[in-house]
Design an enzyme around this catalytic site. Structure first.
Site, PDB file in Angstrom:
ATOM      1  N   TYR A 115       3.031   8.777  -5.789  1.00  0.00           N
ATOM      2  CA  TYR A 115       4.494   8.717  -5.753  1.00  0.00           C
ATOM      3  C   TYR A 115       5.080  10.040  -5.234  1.00  0.00           C
ATOM      4  O   TYR A 115       4.695  10.477  -4.159  1.00  0.00           O
ATOM      5  CB  TYR A 115       5.037   8.325  -7.132  1.00  0.00           C
ATOM      6  CG  TYR A 115       4.610   6.928  -7.545  1.00  0.00           C
ATOM      7  CD1 TYR A 115       5.167   5.805  -6.972  1.00  0.00           C
ATOM      8  CD2 TYR A 115       3.611   6.741  -8.504  1.00  0.00           C
ATOM      9  CE1 TYR A 115       4.779   4.518  -7.345  1.00  0.00           C
ATOM     10  CE2 TYR A 115       3.211   5.459  -8.882  1.00  0.00           C
ATOM     11  CZ  TYR A 115       3.806   4.357  -8.298  1.00  0.00           C
ATOM     12  OH  TYR A 115       3.414   3.090  -8.666  1.00  0.00           O
ATOM     13  N   LYS A 145       4.215   1.949   1.701  1.00  0.00           N
ATOM     14  CA  LYS A 145       5.190   2.338   2.742  1.00  0.00           C
ATOM     15  C   LYS A 145       6.557   2.665   2.153  1.00  0.00           C
ATOM     16  O   LYS A 145       7.115   3.734   2.409  1.00  0.00           O
ATOM     17  CB  LYS A 145       5.402   1.208   3.765  1.00  0.00           C
ATOM     18  CG  LYS A 145       4.288   1.010   4.741  1.00  0.00           C
ATOM     19  CD  LYS A 145       4.586  -0.146   5.690  1.00  0.00           C
ATOM     20  CE  LYS A 145       4.763  -1.472   4.993  1.00  0.00           C
ATOM     21  NZ  LYS A 145       3.622  -1.976   4.231  1.00  0.00           N
ATOM     22  N   CYS A 176       0.812  -1.223   0.000  1.00  0.00           N
ATOM     23  CA  CYS A 176       0.000   0.000   0.000  1.00  0.00           C
ATOM     24  C   CYS A 176       0.842   1.269   0.000  1.00  0.00           C
ATOM     25  O   CYS A 176       0.301   2.365   0.146  1.00  0.00           O
ATOM     26  CB  CYS A 176      -0.962   0.002   1.182  1.00  0.00           C
ATOM     27  SG  CYS A 176      -2.303  -1.180   0.991  1.00  0.00           S
TER      28      CYS A 176
HETATM   29  P1  GTP Z   1       5.216  -4.039   1.308  1.00  0.00           P
HETATM   30  O1  GTP Z   1       6.697  -3.881   1.238  1.00  0.00           O
HETATM   31  O2  GTP Z   1       4.685  -5.236   0.582  1.00  0.00           O
HETATM   32  O3  GTP Z   1       4.668  -3.953   2.699  1.00  0.00           O
HETATM   33  O4  GTP Z   1       4.566  -2.834   0.429  1.00  0.00           O
HETATM   34  P2  GTP Z   1       4.682  -1.267   0.737  1.00  0.00           P
HETATM   35  O5  GTP Z   1       3.608  -0.855   1.688  1.00  0.00           O
HETATM   36  O6  GTP Z   1       6.071  -0.899   1.072  1.00  0.00           O
HETATM   37  O7  GTP Z   1       4.272  -0.644  -0.668  1.00  0.00           O
HETATM   38  P3  GTP Z   1       5.204  -0.078  -1.829  1.00  0.00           P
HETATM   39  O8  GTP Z   1       5.675   1.301  -1.524  1.00  0.00           O
HETATM   40  O9  GTP Z   1       6.217  -1.067  -2.192  1.00  0.00           O
HETATM   41  O10 GTP Z   1       4.117   0.023  -2.975  1.00  0.00           O
HETATM   42  C1  GTP Z   1       3.362  -1.091  -3.408  1.00  0.00           C
HETATM   43  C2  GTP Z   1       2.914  -0.885  -4.839  1.00  0.00           C
HETATM   44  O11 GTP Z   1       2.115   0.287  -4.913  1.00  0.00           O
HETATM   45  C3  GTP Z   1       4.095  -0.666  -5.783  1.00  0.00           C
HETATM   46  O12 GTP Z   1       3.847  -1.309  -6.994  1.00  0.00           O
HETATM   47  C4  GTP Z   1       4.130   0.835  -5.972  1.00  0.00           C
HETATM   48  O13 GTP Z   1       4.634   1.192  -7.241  1.00  0.00           O
HETATM   49  C5  GTP Z   1       2.669   1.229  -5.818  1.00  0.00           C
HETATM   50  N1  GTP Z   1       2.548   2.579  -5.223  1.00  0.00           N
HETATM   51  C6  GTP Z   1       3.202   3.073  -4.151  1.00  0.00           C
HETATM   52  N2  GTP Z   1       2.864   4.367  -3.927  1.00  0.00           N
HETATM   53  C7  GTP Z   1       1.973   4.683  -4.881  1.00  0.00           C
HETATM   54  C8  GTP Z   1       1.248   5.875  -5.192  1.00  0.00           C
HETATM   55  O14 GTP Z   1       1.358   6.900  -4.537  1.00  0.00           O
HETATM   56  N3  GTP Z   1       0.401   5.821  -6.249  1.00  0.00           N
HETATM   57  C9  GTP Z   1       0.242   4.669  -7.008  1.00  0.00           C
HETATM   58  N4  GTP Z   1      -0.614   4.708  -8.026  1.00  0.00           N
HETATM   59  N5  GTP Z   1       0.914   3.536  -6.742  1.00  0.00           N
HETATM   60  C10 GTP Z   1       1.767   3.540  -5.701  1.00  0.00           C
HETATM   61 MN    MN Z   2       7.810  -2.130   1.423  1.00  0.00          MN
END
Ligand code: GTP
Ligand code: MN
Length: 577
Positions: free
Chosen positions: A486, A253, A251
């Site tokens: 992003y 992070k 989501c």
């Molecule tokens: P885990 O490491 O699995 O816990 O995930 P995380 O919470 O760290 O999420 P991460 O930042 O890796 O993002 C997960 C997915 O969502 C990725 O494919 C990103 O490219 C996408 N993503 C992250 N931030 C955004 C955003 O602001 N907008 C969109 N459209 N996609 C996003």
């Molecule tokens: Mn992560």
């Protein structure tokens, strides 16, 4: 280093007697060892070297195809009494289950090396750091854990002659879907991971230690072990605020932790402290302080490129282990969203030949990950290793909501903030995942104890963090994201910083304060104030009445949820009626 600790020696011998490895290897964490073990991993076909010019000392690793994410596993939490069960993981009596697990691992390491990995979670000499030892038959696990934690002699020193370390056993096993399990024994400070080699489980320092065992200890000892990233933002006057954010898996992070300010934001700087977990405690000054227990990142590649995440993009060339990526004929790794144009032919994420013209399916796995030392990140905060941690000014909760949740809202009280946390959810393709605090894979206690601990901590804080909820994922009728996300999420963070100074206009709604449509800087992005008003910040009364009902029935599944949480729910129900 000679290990004289009898607790360590006796336990390692005991597990070796059960698992019967051919040999035992004690890790020291040195660079020489890393080089040597990497060569072994290459010779055994576990790691594939990437292009030595563009990706020096970087490797591709492939998990077994149906062992690439957190979905299919039984996650147990075993205690003597069922009263101490977790509300998220399956309960078993610890005496019975320990016996069962020891039977399951009997003879499982025959013909194999058993690696002994000592590791430290948190900065060396920090009073909040904790140690673990993981026994594993998986060489890729050794090489990953070396990047993800402080591994080797630094940990042997921290363990010294103590008995206070997480006893972890990992057996790769047969990888059979229905036999995969992680078994936690909080009362024995022990954990067993069986029949999986996927990082989210097999790197025990991550989910099992930083969160499951961490949160089990945290409710006892009055601190917090959370599934949170931590980002520092410095404003043009040089003041830094640290913001912690709990989001369920996938989501956002890591992307937020690696945030770099967009061009308009002159004079602002962002610093990474943690991308996945945080250990928080009440400091002597009555503020909430946090350390990052990890020492490296194991983060999603999908969507990572120069435009979306410039700091991460820079950090993933040298000394990286890429999991489940496609590789081109020049030895460059590929993932969804790396570049717009992808090569005609690739070796896909499963290691099979792929051709754009003849293979309709994607060559990528959307959970491909990179693993890298935190120190490799250009955005690391100079304070990320501070033994006391860093002070937290704000906490944000973020899920994935297609239609419901506004871009950002602010809780009017700490308790309402906890309500934001407990009602967190992610819209997945086929379902809604309700995921309190993003902890539903990791909760080391009942939800009621967990929440009561947050309330008690709140009571101890002289200065409480402000609480927010964010959602980057609202969609239009065509299913496209409305908010550019992003790096542009900085604009929301900037509003949050202003709110920390009690600046910026807000609108009071039944679900908290939302920004006035003109309060968020939209310079240079294709989002208008009208879009803000009509799409990103709308709070639809009927939808929210339904959601509030759904939250109530979700909460009613759990026993003894503290009345403060129900009070926040009732306030929301009233103001929506
Ligand atoms: P885990 O490491 O699995 O816990 O995930 P995380 O919470 O760290 O999420 P991460 O930042 O890796 O993002 C997960 C997915 O969502 C990725 O494919 C990103 O490219 C996408 N993503 C992250 N931030 C955004 C955003 O602001 N907008 C969109 N459209 N996609 C996003
Ligand atoms: Mn992560």
């Amino acid at each position: 280093m000679l290990i004289t600790n009898d607790y360590v020696r006796t336990w390692v011998e005991k597990i070796a007697q059960i698992c019967r490895p051919d040999s035992i290897y004690w890790c020291d964490g040195s660079e020489e060892e890393e080089k040597r073990l990497t060569q072994v991993a290459v010779a055994e076909g576990i790691l594939t070297p990437l292009n030595p010019t563009h990706y020096p000392n970087s490797y591709a690793f492939h998990n077994y195809p149906n062992d690439t994410n957190l979905h299919v596993i039984t996650n147990y939490f075993c205690t003597e009494s069922e009263e101490d069960a977790s509300d998220a993981l399956a309960w078993r009596n610890s005496t019975d289950m320990l016996q069962e697990v020891e039977t399951l691992i009997t003879g499982q390491l025959e013909g194999k090396v058993m690696y002994v990995i000592p590791y430290l979670m948190g900065p060396p000499r920090s009073p909040f750091a904790k140690s673990g030892i993981q026994l594993t038959d998986s060489l890729q696990v050794v090489l990953h854990v070396r990047k993800l934690s402080r591994m080797g002699d630094v940990a042997w020193k921290a363990i010294g002659e103590h008995n206070d370390f997480l006893r972890g056993v990992h057996v790769t096993g047969n990888l059979a879907l229905d036999q995969r399990m992680v078994v936690h024994f909080p009362e024995l400070n022990a954990c067993y991971t069986l029949n999986t080699d996927y990082g989210g489980y097999a790197y025990q320092c991550k989910g099992s230690f930083a969160m499951v065992m961490g949160s089990a200890q945290a409710v006892q000892e009055s601190w917090l072990a959370e599934h949170m990233m931590i980002l520092g933002i410095e404003n043009p006057s040089g003041e830094i605020h640290y913001i912690a954010g709990a989001f369920p898996g996938y989501c956002g992070k890591s992307n937020l932790a690696f945030l770099s300010p967009p061009l308009y934001a002159k004079g602002y700087r962002c610093f990474t402290v943690s991308d996945d977990s945080a250990w928080l405690h009440v400091g002597p000054d009555g503020r909430l302080w946090a350390i990052n227990p990890d020492a490296g990142f194991y983060s999603v590649l999908s969507g990572t490129n120069k435009r979306t995440s410039p700091y991460a993009e820079k950090a993933i060339y040298e000394e990286v282990i890429f999991s489940n990526v496609a590789v081109d004929s020049d030895g460059h790794p590929w993932w969804q969203g790396k570049e717009e144009e992808i090569p005609e032919t690739l070796t896909d994420w499963q290691g099979l030949p792929w051709n754009k013209n003849t293979n309709p399916e994607s060559p990528f796995n959307n959970n491909g990950r990179f693993c890298v030392d935190a120190d490799k990140f250009p955005s690391m905060s100079s304070h990320w290793n501070e033994t006391t941690g860093i002070p937290i000014s704000a906490i944000i909760f973020g899920g994935r909501s297609k239609q419901l949740d506004p871009l950002v809202r602010e809780a009017r009280t700490y308790e309402e903030g906890l309500f934001y946390g407990v009602s967190l959810f992610a819209d997945r393709e086929d379902r809604i995942d309700r995921n309190p605090f993003g902890m539903m894979d990791f909760l080391g206690s009942s939800l009621s104890r967990y929440l009561q601990n947050w309330l008690n901590i709140g009571g101890q804080l002289k200065e409480k963090p402000k609480m927010f909820r964010v959602n980057w994922f609202r969609q239009d009728n065509e299913g496209s994201y409305i908010w550019p996300g992003y790096r542009e999420n900085f604009r929301v963070m900037e509003w949050i910083l202003k709110r920390l100074e009690n600046d910026a206009q807000v609108v009071d709604t039944p679900i908290g304060y939302i920004p006035d449509t003109s309060a968020i800087n939209l310079e240079g992005i294709p989002v208008t104030e009208a879009t803000m008003r009509n799409a990103l910040l709308t709070v639809d009364k009927e939808d929210w009445q339904q959601e509030t009902k759904a939250i109530r029935s979700f909460l009613e599944q759990f026993k003894n949820i503290p009345e403060e949480i129900y009070h926040a729910l009732e306030q929301q129900e009233k103001s929506l009626s």
